[in-house]
Design an enzyme around this catalytic site. Sequence first.
Site, PDB file in Angstrom:
ATOM      1  N   ASP A 198      51.184  26.915   9.229  1.00 37.24           N
ATOM      2  CA  ASP A 198      49.774  26.583   9.058  1.00 37.24           C
ATOM      3  C   ASP A 198      49.459  26.147   7.634  1.00 37.24           C
ATOM      4  O   ASP A 198      48.440  25.498   7.393  1.00 37.24           O
ATOM      5  CB  ASP A 198      48.915  27.794   9.435  1.00 37.24           C
ATOM      6  N   LEU A 279      38.643  25.373  10.847  1.00 42.83           N
ATOM      7  CA  LEU A 279      38.211  24.050  10.386  1.00 42.83           C
ATOM      8  C   LEU A 279      39.243  23.385   9.485  1.00 42.83           C
ATOM      9  O   LEU A 279      38.984  22.320   8.926  1.00 42.83           O
ATOM     10  CB  LEU A 279      36.881  24.169   9.626  1.00 42.83           C
ATOM     11  N   ARG A 280      40.417  24.018   9.331  1.00 46.61           N
ATOM     12  CA  ARG A 280      41.433  23.443   8.463  1.00 46.61           C
ATOM     13  C   ARG A 280      41.911  22.099   8.998  1.00 46.61           C
ATOM     14  O   ARG A 280      42.283  21.202   8.222  1.00 46.61           O
ATOM     15  CB  ARG A 280      42.597  24.417   8.309  1.00 46.61           C
ATOM     16  N   GLY A 281      41.886  21.953  10.330  1.00 49.06           N
ATOM     17  CA  GLY A 281      42.297  20.685  10.933  1.00 49.06           C
ATOM     18  C   GLY A 281      41.418  19.536  10.492  1.00 49.06           C
ATOM     19  O   GLY A 281      41.904  18.481  10.057  1.00 49.06           O
TER      20      GLY A 281
END
Length: 342
Positions: A198, A279-281
């Site tokens: 990740d 919300l990292r995507g």
Amino acid sequence: MPIPFPFSAVVAQEEMKRSLLMAAIDPSIGGVLVFGDRGTGKSTAIRGLAALLPKMRAADCTYHCDPDASDDYLCEECRTKKAKGGSLKSHQVPVPVVDLPLGATEDRVIGALDLERALTKGEKAFEPGLLARAHRGFLYIDEVNLLEDHLVDSLLDVAASGQNLVEREGLSVRHPARFVLVGSGNPEEGELRPQLQDRFGLSVEVKTPTDLPTRMKVVRLRDEFERDPAAFVEKWKSKDAKVSRQIQKAKKLLPEVAVPDRTLEETAKLCIKLGTDGLRGELTVIRSARALAALQGDKTVTVDHVKTIAVSALRHRLRRDPLDESGSTSRVERAIKELFGE
């Protein structure tokens, strides 16, 4: 030191080369994970990238701090100099590209007591490790999926905070350690821990070329390089220099690249459709698309930029769907087609 194979001479593998260039333009993307077959140019491209990176301004300290950075991003030595009203002298240095070998000890990676000074002078002094050397540069881990768990834990802590804290043998040292993490490996040899996976902004899958002309070209170029590395590098020098200039121009243009609301909205729709966690995507897609726009000389991020990098930014962020046997790459490609069309 062996001569690296020129980056511009790497045949095919466009997704991998594009992802590495974007990470070089904007380190905040979060690094690149390159997984695939053996002998497909993974480590070759990564090592070749080092020769393209423009030099950076660095303070005269162990950690080559950025002289213009705030105190939070400086080492203790540089903070002390600034507090006393002194200016930080600087010079141009190559961007560090540091290898983290699988067999490295924890002391070698994070740093430890300088035994030589302790024994000869009776002084407690810190001997910086690989994380210190990689500050403001690249930390490359080949066979990253085989990395020992205790080293993975150390990397996770530093990747999250941007600082390395070492407390051992009566020492307590904190120093900046911000770097672009680049990992490569073969998925057949073991899976990567989800927590570390990740942390990579982009994930690239490389495959052995199946068409005859490409395979012939790869073998021909590699054979030519191995017979006379210096002559081969000289032959590709102008093309590598062109890529290097492209990186420099993109880094200067990056702050001016705008992201319209429509592009942001379409990115959010894509992530919602794919069910990505957190919300990292979205953040990674936007940062990567902005870097791609800068690389192409564009001042506005469009949906086309998003479509180009979405697979790399999202394929490793999908939840496993037991009802969908297709791979994560196919799921992202299908979602892009359904949302944006051809």
